[in-house]
Design an enzyme around this catalytic site. Structure first.
Site, PDB file in Angstrom:
ATOM      1  NE  ARG A 102      -1.211 -15.939  -8.463  1.00 50.82           N
ATOM      2  CZ  ARG A 102      -0.989 -15.708  -7.181  1.00 50.82           C
ATOM      3  NH1 ARG A 102      -1.991 -15.676  -6.342  1.00 50.82           N
ATOM      4  NH2 ARG A 102       0.224 -15.520  -6.727  1.00 50.82           N
TER       5      ARG A 102
ATOM      6  CG  ASN B 141       4.216 -15.489  -8.298  1.00 47.17           C
ATOM      7  OD1 ASN B 141       4.366 -14.274  -8.410  1.00 47.17           O
ATOM      8  ND2 ASN B 141       3.436 -16.033  -7.384  1.00 47.17           N
ATOM      9  N   GLY B 142       7.504 -14.088  -8.599  1.00 47.68           N
ATOM     10  CA  GLY B 142       8.299 -13.546  -7.495  1.00 47.68           C
ATOM     11  C   GLY B 142       9.363 -12.604  -8.033  1.00 47.68           C
TER      12      GLY B 142
ATOM     13  CE  LYS C  35      -7.328  -0.765  -8.670  1.00 48.72           C
ATOM     14  NZ  LYS C  35      -7.368  -0.466  -7.235  1.00 48.72           N
TER      15      LYS C  35
ATOM     16  CD  GLU D 248     -12.253   4.310  -2.705  1.00 51.83           C
ATOM     17  OE1 GLU D 248     -12.262   4.492  -3.932  1.00 51.83           O
ATOM     18  OE2 GLU D 248     -11.207   4.067  -2.076  1.00 51.83           O
TER      19      GLU D 248
ATOM     20  CD1 TRP E 195       2.212  -7.520 -11.234  1.00 53.33           C
ATOM     21  CD2 TRP E 195       0.466  -7.177 -12.579  1.00 53.33           C
ATOM     22  NE1 TRP E 195       1.732  -6.262 -11.005  1.00 53.33           N
ATOM     23  CE2 TRP E 195       0.667  -6.025 -11.808  1.00 53.33           C
ATOM     24  CE3 TRP E 195      -0.587  -7.194 -13.508  1.00 53.33           C
ATOM     25  CZ2 TRP E 195      -0.133  -4.897 -11.926  1.00 53.33           C
ATOM     26  CZ3 TRP E 195      -1.374  -6.074 -13.617  1.00 53.33           C
ATOM     27  CH2 TRP E 195      -1.151  -4.946 -12.831  1.00 53.33           C
TER      28      TRP E 195
ATOM     29  CG  HIS F   7      -9.393  26.399  13.701  1.00 56.47           C
ATOM     30  ND1 HIS F   7      -9.044  27.681  14.054  1.00 56.47           N
ATOM     31  CD2 HIS F   7      -8.530  25.583  14.364  1.00 56.47           C
ATOM     32  CE1 HIS F   7      -8.000  27.643  14.864  1.00 56.47           C
ATOM     33  NE2 HIS F   7      -7.670  26.370  15.070  1.00 56.47           N
TER      34      HIS F   7
ATOM     35  CE  LYS G 238      -9.484   3.102   0.041  1.00 60.54           C
ATOM     36  NZ  LYS G 238      -8.282   3.608  -0.506  1.00 60.54           N
TER      37      LYS G 238
ATOM     38  CD  GLU H 243      -6.211   5.845   1.355  1.00 61.99           C
ATOM     39  OE1 GLU H 243      -6.359   6.905   0.717  1.00 61.99           O
ATOM     40  OE2 GLU H 243      -6.459   4.738   0.846  1.00 61.99           O
TER      41      GLU H 243
ATOM     42  CB  CYS I 251       3.238 -14.406 -12.220  1.00 61.95           C
ATOM     43  SG  CYS I 251       4.344 -13.040 -12.601  1.00 61.95           S
TER      44      CYS I 251
HETATM   45  C1  AGP Z   1      -8.601   4.964  -4.138  1.00 69.67           C
HETATM   46  O1  AGP Z   1      -9.166   3.939  -3.442  1.00 69.67           O
HETATM   47  C2  AGP Z   1      -9.092   5.183  -5.515  1.00 69.67           C
HETATM   48  N1  AGP Z   1      -9.198   4.016  -6.286  1.00 69.67           N
HETATM   49  C3  AGP Z   1      -8.465   6.374  -6.227  1.00 69.67           C
HETATM   50  O2  AGP Z   1      -8.463   7.462  -5.361  1.00 69.67           O
HETATM   51  C4  AGP Z   1      -7.053   6.200  -6.812  1.00 69.67           C
HETATM   52  O3  AGP Z   1      -6.116   6.134  -5.787  1.00 69.67           O
HETATM   53  C5  AGP Z   1      -6.754   7.366  -7.767  1.00 69.67           C
HETATM   54  O4  AGP Z   1      -7.677   7.334  -8.816  1.00 69.67           O
HETATM   55  C6  AGP Z   1      -5.351   7.339  -8.301  1.00 69.67           C
HETATM   56  O5  AGP Z   1      -5.101   6.202  -9.060  1.00 69.67           O
HETATM   57  P1  AGP Z   1      -3.647   5.804  -9.495  1.00 69.67           P
HETATM   58  O6  AGP Z   1      -2.872   5.505  -8.276  1.00 69.67           O
HETATM   59  O7  AGP Z   1      -3.835   4.603 -10.375  1.00 69.67           O
HETATM   60  O8  AGP Z   1      -3.064   6.969 -10.243  1.00 69.67           O
END
Ligand code: AGP
Length: 602
Positions: free
Chosen positions: A27, A100-101, A597, A484, A74, A500, A481, A477, A2
């Site tokens: 925040r 905040n915490g 996002k 994307e 938050w 394979h 990263k 993962e 927060c």
């Molecule tokens: C990962 O870096 C992405 N932003 C994306 O794969 C994300 O993890 C996915 O859209 C799932 O989102 P969520 O965790 O909000 O459900």
């Protein structure tokens, strides 16, 4: 996470506070509130919503007084609504505070205070603090002593701003594991979670350390130890940040800031769930058919959970990408099924659809979520929060490592409930998990060499990430990263799969990132590194065994730890590498092209 801003001086406090809150909105932004004091009376306005809307709706800028505190929330305990917004007050209405915490032991304290006749308005852990100070005030010689005595009883993390009508010339600010900094002005003083909140007025700052509190008046400031009550000498520093830099705490991008916030976020995830993990584990222990559904990075967290659950609790969950689950598994879901949905935003369309389907078919649904009050939490039967704080960068970083932390806690507790692993080993693993924030800090120290590596690799076209066992999701993962935010083609795969097919793609200089912690398949991945090297690949290995250095072009040394916890730490260098490759290629890692996002459409 927060945001807190406090002011005492000659300006209208509300103006300074509203500006500060706007700058702290990153925040937290689910609710906000302000308390000002004028003529010995507190004025409080607060509510759910964004700061601009609340400023208009509640008339923040019409609040009287020249001292006050603001908060942007938050949510961690209690959904975001008007009552749970801060400030929170005691029964007499003379003490108001913002927080905040996370207070870990708030349930016991609340019970105790209820028995003593206190009345609670909100569901927050914060309100407990106001009542506790009120209680201590009955037997203390001063407000400061009462505050200190009350705070010594708290377990968890807290940054606090406190105002008391009985002392019209001062404000109190306290720090323990949540940030707080003082801004030193001429005839006015400030305090905030972060420098940008007051940078417009002063660049002279005093950073509080953990377990310290500050008393600020118009013309003075004093810092004391929370434990001893004695004065602590502090130095005033001058920051040379621009406002924009300061908002990101000096980092050029939110993603980098969020990568560096991971030690704190993981600690909060542990504190925030310690009190409830047992009851959730007892509930899920009843189910044999377990699905884990999620998308993207959250899906990778689900894959790690599969290894944790099968190794510790001897339960093998089926991990499905939520967009597949909703069309493929309907017939297998019934009242004997548990569905664990992992989603940082709590708003991903496919994950929500999978959860709704599960509920419709009578399954129990557990959500692991970062955003309090999000749709996933409303659909689920029960929720565990990751407590990572708002993540602004599109690429998930701290929300991933906190998901892994919560899942590790859950697997350990489930194994305890089921008696499927040696209790002593589980205790050790739990202790090691609480040391993971320090291990992540050590992993972060590789940043400079990873930046140099990114410089060398920035024009490569394809990357391969390989792992075995619990490191396969880390490979996936790491590749996600990179894809994307740098727009470089990358594949993550189990190292055993190389021969394979994918081996055909390896040629001189193609980077192969090998995730190679000590563990039962260490020798196997060494062979995979050798076979990639023989095809001319450029090997970057991440591991704890120095011998990797001899067979790699670049070796990133990780601290020793239980293999089951390596996914939380080993992803950190991969996040950093992806970040620097993105920046060096001229991209904005916070806003990658074509991506959002949260994906709220199918
Ligand atoms: C990962 O870096 C992405 N932003 C994306 O794969 C994300 O993890 C996915 O859209 C799932 O989102 P969520 O965790 O909000 O459900």
């Amino acid at each position: 996470m927060c945001g807190i801003i406090g002011y005492i001086g000659d300006r209208p406090a509300c103006e300074v506070i509203v500006k500060g809150l706007k700058r702290l909105e990153y925040r937290g932004y689910d609710s906000a509130g302000i308390v000002t004091e004028d003529g010995g009376r507190l004025y409080i306005r607060k509510g759910a919503g964004r700061i601009d809307d609340l400023t208009e709706k509640l008339g923040f800028l019409e609040m009287p007084g020249k001292r006050g505190i603001g908060h942007t929330r938050w949510a961690t305990h209690g959904i975001p609504n008007d009552i749970n917004a801060h400030p929170q007050t005691d029964c007499t209405g003379r003490i108001a505070l913002v927080h905040n915490g996370i207070i870990e032991n708030y349930r016991e304290l609340r019970e105790e205070l209820l028995r003593r006749g206190h009345h609670f308005d909100s569901d927050t852990d914060t309100e407990v603090i106001a009542h506790l100070i009120e209680e201590e005030l009955k037997s203390s010689g001063s407000f400061e002593e009462a505050m200190r005595r009350a705070l010594l009883r708290l377990k968890g993390s807290f940054a606090l701003g406190i105002v008391y009508t009985g002392e019209p010339d001062r404000l109190y600010f306290v720090r323990n594991e949540s940030p707080l900094v003082l801004g030193i002005g001429d005839g006015e003083n400030f305090a905030a979670s972060d420098v940008p909140a007051f940078l417009e007025y002063t660049n002279r700052v005093v950073f509080l350390d953990d377990r310290e509190y500050a008393i600020i008046t118009r013309n003075s400031w004093t810092v004391k130890s929370l434990d001893s009550g004695e004065v602590v000498e502090k130095t005033v520093q001058e920051v040379e940040w621009t406002l924009e830099m300061a908002e990101k705490a000096g980092y050029p991008h939110f993603m980098l800031k969020e990568i560096h916030e991971q030690p704190r976020a993981i600690r909060d995830a542990i504190h925030g769930n310690a009190g409830i993990i047992r009851s959730v584990a007892e509930e899920i222990a009843k189910y044999d058919r377990i699905f884990i559904v999620a998308m993207g990075t959250s899906y990778h967290a689900g894959l790690v959970a599969k290894y944790l659950f099968q190794r510790l609790a001897k339960k093998v969950p089926i991990v499905e990408d939520a967009s597949e689950f909703r069309y493929e598994f309907e017939e297998l879901v019934d009242g004997n099924t548990l569905v664990i949905a992992i989603t940082q935003s709590g708003e991903t369309a496919d994950t929500l659809a999978a959860m709704k389907l599960a509920r419709r078919k009578g399954a129990k649904v557990l959500a692991i979520v970062n955003v309090v009050g999000s749709m996933a939490t409303r659909i689920a039967d029960f929720t565990l929060y990751t407590h990572a704080g708002p993540e602004i960068g599109v690429a998930a970083t701290k929300t991933y490592t906190t998901q892994l932390t919560v899942l590790a806690m859950l697997a350990i507790e489930l194994a305890r409930v089921l008696g499927t692993a040696d209790q002593e080993y589980l205790d050790e693993l739990e202790a090691e998990l609480s040391a993971v924030p320090e291990l992540v800090e050590r992993a972060l120290r590789h940043e400079a060499s990873l930046r140099e590596l990114a410089e060398e690799l920035k024009d490569r076209r394809d990357f391969f990430y390989i792992g075995r066992g619990i490191s396969v999701p880390t490979a996936l993962e790491g590749a996600l990263k990179l894809k994307e935010i740098s727009y470089i083609h990358a594949e993550g795969l189990s190292a055993g799969e190389l021969k394979h097919g994918p081996l055909a793609l390896l040629e001189d200089g193609v980077p192969v990132v090998a995730i190679a912690p000590s563990g039962k398949t260490f020798d196997k991945i060494v062979s995979n590194i050798e076979e990639s090297r023989a095809r001319g690949a450029f090997i970057i290995s991440i591991g704890d065994r120095e011998e990797l250095g001899r067979i790699s072009d670049v070796f990133v040394q990780m601290p020793e730890m239980d293999e089951l916890l390596t996914p939380i730490v080993y992803i950190v260098p991969l996040q950093i590498l992806a970040y620097h490759l993105s920046v060096l290629r001229g991209n904005d890692p916070d806003k990658p092209r074509n991506l959002a996002k949260s994906v709220t459409v199918e």
